[in-house]
Design a protein around this motif. Structure first.
Motif, PDB file in Angstrom:
ATOM      1  N   PHE A   1      28.615  42.564  55.381  1.00  0.00           N
ATOM      2  CA  PHE A   1      28.682  41.751  54.145  1.00  0.00           C
ATOM      3  C   PHE A   1      28.410  42.511  52.958  1.00  0.00           C
ATOM      4  CE2 PHE A   1      27.102  39.091  57.640  1.00  0.00           C
ATOM      5  CZ  PHE A   1      28.656  38.484  57.816  1.00  0.00           C
ATOM      6  N   LEU A   2      28.806  43.962  53.337  1.00  0.00           N
ATOM      7  CA  LEU A   2      28.757  44.917  51.810  1.00  0.00           C
ATOM      8  C   LEU A   2      30.298  44.395  50.948  1.00  0.00           C
ATOM      9  CD1 LEU A   2      28.067  48.256  53.474  1.00  0.00           C
ATOM     10  CD2 LEU A   2      26.333  46.636  52.267  1.00  0.00           C
ATOM     11  N   GLY A   3      31.118  43.515  51.400  1.00  0.00           N
ATOM     12  CA  GLY A   3      32.382  43.046  50.655  1.00  0.00           C
ATOM     13  C   GLY A   3      32.696  41.699  51.445  1.00  0.00           C
ATOM     14  N   THR A   4      33.630  40.994  50.637  1.00  0.00           N
ATOM     15  CA  THR A   4      33.969  39.844  51.419  1.00  0.00           C
ATOM     16  C   THR A   4      35.124  40.015  52.021  1.00  0.00           C
ATOM     17  OG1 THR A   4      35.563  39.417  49.379  1.00  0.00           O
ATOM     18  CG2 THR A   4      33.180  38.543  49.123  1.00  0.00           C
ATOM     19  N   GLY A   5      35.724  41.315  52.398  1.00  0.00           N
ATOM     20  CA  GLY A   5      37.099  41.434  52.866  1.00  0.00           C
ATOM     21  C   GLY A   5      38.289  40.976  52.468  1.00  0.00           C
ATOM     22  N   GLU A   6      38.169  40.367  51.278  1.00  0.00           N
ATOM     23  CA  GLU A   6      39.496  40.054  50.462  1.00  0.00           C
ATOM     24  C   GLU A   6      39.478  40.539  49.066  1.00  0.00           C
ATOM     25  OE1 GLU A   6      41.329  38.231  51.915  1.00  0.00           O
ATOM     26  OE2 GLU A   6      40.275  37.683  53.757  1.00  0.00           O
ATOM     27  N   ASN A   7      40.679  40.910  48.493  1.00  0.00           N
ATOM     28  CA  ASN A   7      41.019  41.273  46.959  1.00  0.00           C
ATOM     29  C   ASN A   7      40.559  40.618  46.209  1.00  0.00           C
ATOM     30  OD1 ASN A   7      41.889  43.703  48.394  1.00  0.00           O
ATOM     31  ND2 ASN A   7      43.921  43.226  48.261  1.00  0.00           N
ATOM     32  N   ASP A   8      40.273  40.804  45.153  1.00  0.00           N
ATOM     33  CA  ASP A   8      39.750  39.967  43.918  1.00  0.00           C
ATOM     34  C   ASP A   8      40.618  40.377  42.882  1.00  0.00           C
ATOM     35  OD1 ASP A   8      38.017  38.522  45.206  1.00  0.00           O
ATOM     36  OD2 ASP A   8      36.194  39.444  44.558  1.00  0.00           O
ATOM     37  N   TYR A   9      40.969  39.635  41.740  1.00  0.00           N
ATOM     38  CA  TYR A   9      41.704  40.091  40.425  1.00  0.00           C
ATOM     39  C   TYR A   9      41.256  39.358  39.342  1.00  0.00           C
ATOM     40  CZ  TYR A   9      44.880  41.351  44.333  1.00  0.00           C
ATOM     41  OH  TYR A   9      45.386  42.221  45.441  1.00  0.00           O
ATOM     42  N   ALA A  10      41.190  40.229  38.186  1.00  0.00           N
ATOM     43  CA  ALA A  10      40.766  39.609  37.073  1.00  0.00           C
ATOM     44  C   ALA A  10      41.519  40.136  35.776  1.00  0.00           C
ATOM     45  CB  ALA A  10      39.311  39.973  36.811  1.00  0.00           C
ATOM     46  N   ALA A  11      41.603  39.074  34.743  1.00  0.00           N
ATOM     47  CA  ALA A  11      42.187  39.652  33.583  1.00  0.00           C
ATOM     48  C   ALA A  11      41.240  39.086  32.417  1.00  0.00           C
ATOM     49  CB  ALA A  11      43.650  39.047  33.212  1.00  0.00           C
ATOM     50  N   GLN A  12      40.975  39.909  31.404  1.00  0.00           N
ATOM     51  CA  GLN A  12      40.211  39.720  30.281  1.00  0.00           C
ATOM     52  C   GLN A  12      40.575  40.000  28.934  1.00  0.00           C
ATOM     53  OE1 GLN A  12      36.529  41.368  31.911  1.00  0.00           O
ATOM     54  NE2 GLN A  12      36.265  42.690  30.003  1.00  0.00           N
TER      55      GLN A  12
END
Length: 270
Positions: A155-166
């Motif tokens: 649980f040091l990560g979700t195992g899934e990629n995340d993306y963001a734009a700001q």
């Protein structure tokens, strides 16, 4: 895991044409700590030691970073984009960070364990889209990708990629940003895509030292949870032309935020 590492490496050609371009390279490292109960009966803590490589040209830049993490919890959090995410008491693997396949469990536990390892790789690309004028604020646009290279079984990560734009703005002493984050869903919980933003006020006490007060808001990542509400106080000091040090303290005002946090980051221009 190999597929996720390959996914991160596959993005590097996007930067290959700039690796030897004229501009400023810098490396950064630091230490960050946060602590909170995230609506559960026990407190979770996270030590993060981030290392980064950054490039800044006149109007654009990029960065890549990865932290070493030490997570202590009883199974009520997972490390995601922006720090710990509260998932409810005992939800992740029945508690405590060794939870094998990360299956859903609603058993509440008070067993606390400590796990450690490398976190997710974060890639960032930014571009200036407007310079500050008499009426016009400075404006910039940033894309971020969190590549799931951390061990999701700890649980040091979700195992899934995340993306963001700001979108970022600055006018005089007042600045801020607003963004949209797309989060990948692990097997044991569904995450919402969220809007987030911050407003900050900065003041230079000298040519080398800047003080910043920032408020941060983020929509609930999990249905039924609180939105994030945080206030940070940041001190940034330029030691010389090559070295800069920044330190911050953070106070959370909701169960989705840490109760408090602090950190220090050192940046060295190459």
């Amino acid at each position: 895991m190999k597929k996720r590492i390959l996914a991160a490496l596959s993005l590097l050609p996007l930067y290959s044409s700039t690796l030897f371009a004229e501009g400023t390279y810098s490396v950064g490292f630091g230490s960050e700590y946060s602590s909170g109960d995230y609506g559960a009966d026990s407190t979770a803590t996270l030590w993060s030691v981030p290392i980064s490589l950054n490039y800044q040209a006149d109007k654009w830049g990029w960065g890549i970073s990865v932290p070493y993490l030490i997570l202590r919890s009883s199974g009520n959090v997972v490390v995601g984009s922006g720090g710990m995410i509260g998932t409810g008491p005992g939800v992740i693997g029945g508690g405590g960070g060794s939870g094998g396949g990360g299956g859903m469990s609603t058993t509440t536990t008070t067993t606390t364990t400590t796990v450690s390892g490398l976190g997710d790789v974060t890639l960032r690309g930014s571009v200036e889209i407007a310079q500050e004028g008499k009426l016009m604020p400075w404006m910039g646009f940033t894309l971020k990708a969190k590549i799931a290279t951390a061990d999701e079984n700890k649980f040091l990560g979700t195992g899934e990629n995340d993306y963001a734009a700001q979108l970022e703005m600055l006018k005089g002493m007042v600045g801020g940003y607003v963004g949209y984050k797309v989060l990948g869903d692990p097997a044991y919980v569904n995450f919402n895509n969220v809007v987030y933003g911050a407003l900050n006020l900065s003041h230079y006490t000298s040519d080398a030292t800047r003080l910043t007060l920032e408020g941060y808001l983020e929509q609930p990542i999990i249905d039924g949870n609180d939105p994030k509400r945080e206030v940070s106080f940041i001190v940034s000091h330029k030691l010389n032309e090559e070295r800069r040090i920044s330190a911050y303290i953070l106070k959370g005002f909701s169960d989705a935020s840490p109760d408090w946090g602090a950190g220090i980051v050192f940046k060295y221009s190459l």
